[in-house]
Motif scaffolding. Structure first.
Motif, PDB file in Angstrom:
ATOM      1  N   LEU A 126       0.841  -1.208   0.000  1.00 36.32           N
ATOM      2  CA  LEU A 126       0.000   0.000   0.000  1.00 36.32           C
ATOM      3  C   LEU A 126       0.872   1.252   0.000  1.00 36.32           C
ATOM      4  CD1 LEU A 126      -2.735  -1.091   2.577  1.00 36.32           C
ATOM      5  CD2 LEU A 126      -3.064  -0.777   0.115  1.00 36.32           C
ATOM      6  N   GLU A 131      -1.537  -0.742  -4.795  1.00 35.75           N
ATOM      7  CA  GLU A 131      -2.989  -0.925  -4.805  1.00 35.75           C
ATOM      8  C   GLU A 131      -3.602  -0.382  -6.089  1.00 35.75           C
ATOM      9  OE1 GLU A 131      -6.924   0.059  -2.024  1.00 35.75           O
ATOM     10  OE2 GLU A 131      -5.038   1.133  -1.690  1.00 35.75           O
ATOM     11  N   TYR A 160      -8.994  -9.251  -2.612  1.00 40.31           N
ATOM     12  CA  TYR A 160      -8.487  -7.894  -2.353  1.00 40.31           C
ATOM     13  C   TYR A 160      -9.240  -7.276  -1.172  1.00 40.31           C
ATOM     14  CZ  TYR A 160      -8.650  -2.794  -3.108  1.00 40.31           C
ATOM     15  OH  TYR A 160      -8.634  -1.433  -2.939  1.00 40.31           O
ATOM     16  N   LEU A 164      -7.182  -6.548   2.638  1.00 42.43           N
ATOM     17  CA  LEU A 164      -6.866  -5.179   3.039  1.00 42.43           C
ATOM     18  C   LEU A 164      -6.971  -5.011   4.552  1.00 42.43           C
ATOM     19  CD1 LEU A 164      -8.723  -3.031   0.354  1.00 42.43           C
ATOM     20  CD2 LEU A 164      -6.253  -3.173   0.694  1.00 42.43           C
TER      21      LEU A 164
END
Length: 246
Positions: A126, A131, A160, A164
């Motif tokens: 990230l 991303e 995904y 996260l």
């Protein structure tokens, strides 16, 4: 007449392939046996040789990335996963430039970025801006054909949302995407495996047990190497579910 002209324009837009139909069929047959070390080795050697002769052949590029993503997906060593994921990503970036309208390299580029991100750690991925690159490729694949490879783009998007960190994590959206894939491909064991993990994380252990039993009892005939891999992974998740239900 307009439809005929449109079809012709799409055909002309496809990149020419130097690979013969027989060669591509042989590579696909080897891929179907990718749980065998000999089949992996032959596939690697053939792709290396053919891509040396035709480095911009889209049909060869996406098949090379398919193999690399499979290997990265099964790698237990983070360094190996990182290397293989990056290789798949790089290969399919070349493919996307050749044929952005095709689903294969959009999807396998996302697959390469995803496995690379898992290897380096989601927080670092990230921070490094991966991303956006991942979603750019995956969203393109979903737009082109979300049913590719038994709904694989939907599964990747669901994963995904699962992987996260908070507050970005969205388990509800993750489950919806797996269920969308399962509505069209009910025999997809990976979809049920991912669904079980998502449900367990969402404090739905009983529903997670139902999903993991479908993996455990499922038929792997649709893709034996894939099915057997997922069933092996499912053993730990099943144990985690049973522990939660005690």
């Amino acid at each position: 007449m307009r439809l005929i002209l449109l079809a012709l324009s799409l055909l002309l837009a496809l990149p020419a392939s130097a690979a013969t139909p027989e060669l591509l069929a042989s590579l696909d047959a080897l891929h179907a046996r990718r749980s065998e070390e000999a089949a992996i080795k032959e596939q690697e050697e053939t792709l290396k040789k053919e891509l040396q002769a035709a480095p911009e052949d889209y049909e060869l590029l996406w098949r090379q990335a398919r193999l690399l993503v499979w290997q990265a997906d099964g790698a237990s060593d983070a360094r190996q996963k990182k290397v293989l994921g990056k290789q798949a990503w790089d290969v399919c970036e070349r493919g996307v430039k050749l044929a952005p309208q095709r689903v294969e390299c959009q999807y396998f580029a996302a697959g390469g970025i995803g496995t690379y991100s898992q290897a380096v750690g989601i927080m670092k991925a990230l921070k490094d801006g991966l991303e956006g690159k991942f979603n750019e490729r995956l969203d393109a694949a979903i737009k082109i054909d979300p049913t590719f490879d038994m709904g694989a783009p939907w599964l990747a998007k669901g994963r995904y949302h699962y992987e996260l960190p908070w507050p970005k994590r969205d388990l509800g959206e993750s489950a919806k995407l797996y269920e969308k894939a399962l509505a069209k491909f009910p025999n997809n064991l990976r979809a049920n495996y991912y669904l079980a993990e998502t449900l367990l994380a969402d404090d739905e252990a009983k529903k997670a047990r139902e999903a993991i039993l479908k993996v455990k009892q499922g038929n792997v005939a649709y893709d034996p190497p894939e099915g057997r891999r997922v069933q092996e992974w499912a053993k730990k998740v099943e144990a985690d579910i049973e522990e939660e239900l005690k």
